[in-house]
Design a protein around this motif. Structure first.
Motif, PDB file in Angstrom:
ATOM      1  N   TYR A 105      21.658  30.471   5.754  1.00 13.93           N
ATOM      2  CA  TYR A 105      21.150  30.950   4.651  1.00 13.93           C
ATOM      3  C   TYR A 105      21.672  30.358   3.800  1.00 13.93           C
ATOM      4  N   TYR A 111       6.240  34.703   9.813  1.00 12.73           N
ATOM      5  CA  TYR A 111       6.080  35.537   8.534  1.00 12.73           C
ATOM      6  C   TYR A 111       6.411  36.628   7.828  1.00 12.73           C
ATOM      7  N   THR A 147       8.895  38.313   9.084  1.00 11.76           N
ATOM      8  CA  THR A 147      10.055  38.240   8.858  1.00 11.76           C
ATOM      9  C   THR A 147      11.211  37.328   8.561  1.00 11.76           C
ATOM     10  N   ARG A 148      10.557  36.546   7.565  1.00 13.83           N
ATOM     11  CA  ARG A 148      11.363  35.799   7.002  1.00 13.83           C
ATOM     12  C   ARG A 148      12.806  36.569   5.782  1.00 13.83           C
ATOM     13  N   GLU A 149      12.161  37.511   5.485  1.00 12.50           N
ATOM     14  CA  GLU A 149      13.072  37.982   4.495  1.00 12.50           C
ATOM     15  C   GLU A 149      13.949  38.618   5.193  1.00 12.50           C
ATOM     16  N   LYS A 150      13.835  39.184   6.546  1.00 10.96           N
ATOM     17  CA  LYS A 150      15.019  39.978   7.230  1.00 10.96           C
ATOM     18  C   LYS A 150      16.024  38.866   7.589  1.00 10.96           C
ATOM     19  N   THR A 151      15.281  37.468   8.186  1.00 12.26           N
ATOM     20  CA  THR A 151      16.194  36.305   8.545  1.00 12.26           C
ATOM     21  C   THR A 151      17.099  36.385   7.290  1.00 12.26           C
ATOM     22  N   ARG A 152      16.249  36.842   6.231  1.00  9.89           N
ATOM     23  CA  ARG A 152      17.280  35.711   4.943  1.00  9.89           C
ATOM     24  C   ARG A 152      19.165  36.616   4.856  1.00  9.89           C
ATOM     25  N   GLU A 153      18.840  37.722   5.361  1.00 13.53           N
ATOM     26  CA  GLU A 153      19.957  38.516   5.221  1.00 13.53           C
ATOM     27  C   GLU A 153      20.697  38.031   6.568  1.00 13.53           C
ATOM     28  N   ARG A 157       2.322  38.081   1.385  1.00 17.59           N
ATOM     29  CA  ARG A 157       3.319  36.756   0.571  1.00 17.59           C
ATOM     30  C   ARG A 157       2.928  37.533  -1.016  1.00 17.59           C
TER      31      ARG A 157
END
Lengths: 225, 135
Positions: free
Chosen positions: B126, B113, B115-121, A50
């Motif tokens: 979202y 944790y 892969t969270r950016e990926k799921t935001r796509e 992060r």
């Protein structure tokens, strides 16, 4: 629990079975320790993912020479512990006492260095929840505070393990001095050795992950005042 | 009689598989002083290598290199200093399974944790747009 006549406690059949039971029991305990520290390493990885830049800059405020010196102290104390166990196995009481004392000496040196490191961080106002004050780039402040929180939590728990280890070491030393161990029965010495090596093992991962992240940055790395 | 049977069973199940009965059952093999000092030398060299490689800018490779050296040092300590190289398979099973569960903890947590950016796509997850959200 062994009575004065036999090194084998009444609920075991042989010396070997008794020793195997102790070894498995000790490793089961160490499994819980691996997962305890493992959870902290997990938290470290998540927060470093992060705040990658803040962790690197905050880490450059660490004195890697102190950490490296402590790494050497722990490795040396592990080696003396190996010799203590093999002295016990061969029934050499003098060697056992000497190597236990050497192990305790280097373990104590580790804690002395750690104490000076903590004092230094306190004066530099690096301690979250107590006096944390970030003078570097403001956008890195939160991540840097998280780094130092994890630093104190992980090295603090490790130092607590060292303190417990030194306490156990004193007990092993006294019982060894009283002649309670023989080539047939020295399980406490060997099990304590496993614990001591484990504590060394944790430090081997703590050192690069906490002290050396910013080692390739130019001096002053951005986080210094 | 019953005692004797139990005793034998214990012996059979805990005999190390890779070690055929080489002489006495009490052939307890603590490591020799030479081996111990060689491992010590390797650990010191590993520590120096850790500091040396950390002082170079390897980009994304800095941490993998540091971890590889640390895992190598840890393996030496576990195998030689903690006697796992000479221990029975029952003990080894406990050792291996503890690291197995450690890897499960790492793996499942990081799978979330990291892969969270990926799921935001994925807009349907979202987006504030109610039409996209329904997809």
């Amino acid at each position: 629990m062994s009575n004065a006549h036999s090194p084998v406690a009444h609920h075991f059949y042989t010396v070997e079975q008794q020793k195997d039971s102790a070894t498995i029991g000790m490793w089961l305990f160490l499994a819980t320790e691996i997962l305890l520290f493992g959870a902290l390493f997990t938290a470290y990885a998540v927060y470093r993912y992060r705040f990658p830049d803040a962790f690197m800059v905050a880490s450059s405020r660490m004195d890697w020479k102190m950490g490296g010196l402590n790494t050497l102290f722990l490795i040396i104390s592990s080696v003396t512990m190996v010799f203590a166990v093999s002295s016990a196995e061969k029934g050499r009481r003098g060697g056992l006492l000497g190597f236990l004392a050497a192990t305790g000496f280097f373990g104590t040196l580790f804690l002395v260095v750690k104490y000076f490191e903590y004092m230094h961080h306190y004066h530099d106002r690096d301690v979250p929840g107590l006096n944390f004050h970030w003078t570097g780039a403001p956008e890195l402040a939160n991540g840097a505070q998280m780094f130092f929180f994890l630093y104190f939590f992980m090295t603090g728990l490790h130092a607590l393990h060292m303190l417990v280890g030194l306490g156990l070491l004193i007990w092993i030393f006294i019982t060894a001095y009283q002649g309670k161990y023989s080539p047939e029965y020295y399980n406490p010495v060997e099990m304590f050795g496993l614990y001591w090596h484990f504590v060394d093992l944790v430090w081997i991962f703590l050192f690069p992950l906490l002290y050396l992240l910013g080692a390739h940055l130019p001096p002053g790395g951005g986080g210094h005042h | 009689m019953a005692h004797e049977t139990t005793h034998e069973t214990i012996h059979e199940t805990t005999r190390p598989a890779g070690h055929p009965a080489n002489g006495s059952d009490h052939a307890h093999h603590s490591i020799s002083a030479t081996t111990c000092l060689m491992v010590f030398a390797a650990l010191v060299i590993g520590t120096v290598a850790t500091v040396w490689t950390a002082s170079m800018d390897l980009g994304a490779l800095n941490t993998p290199v540091a971890l590889a050296i640390a895992i190598g040092k840890a393996t030496l300590i576990i195998l030689y200093f903690m006697h796992v190289l000479y221990s029975k398979w029952l003990t080894r099973t406990v050792v291996i399974s503890s690291f197995f569960f450690l890897i499960i903890m790492f793996g499942l947590t990081f799978a979330d944790y990291f892969t969270r950016e990926k799921t935001r796509e994925i807009p349907s997850l979202y987006s504030s747009d109610p039409i996209l959200k329904q997809q």
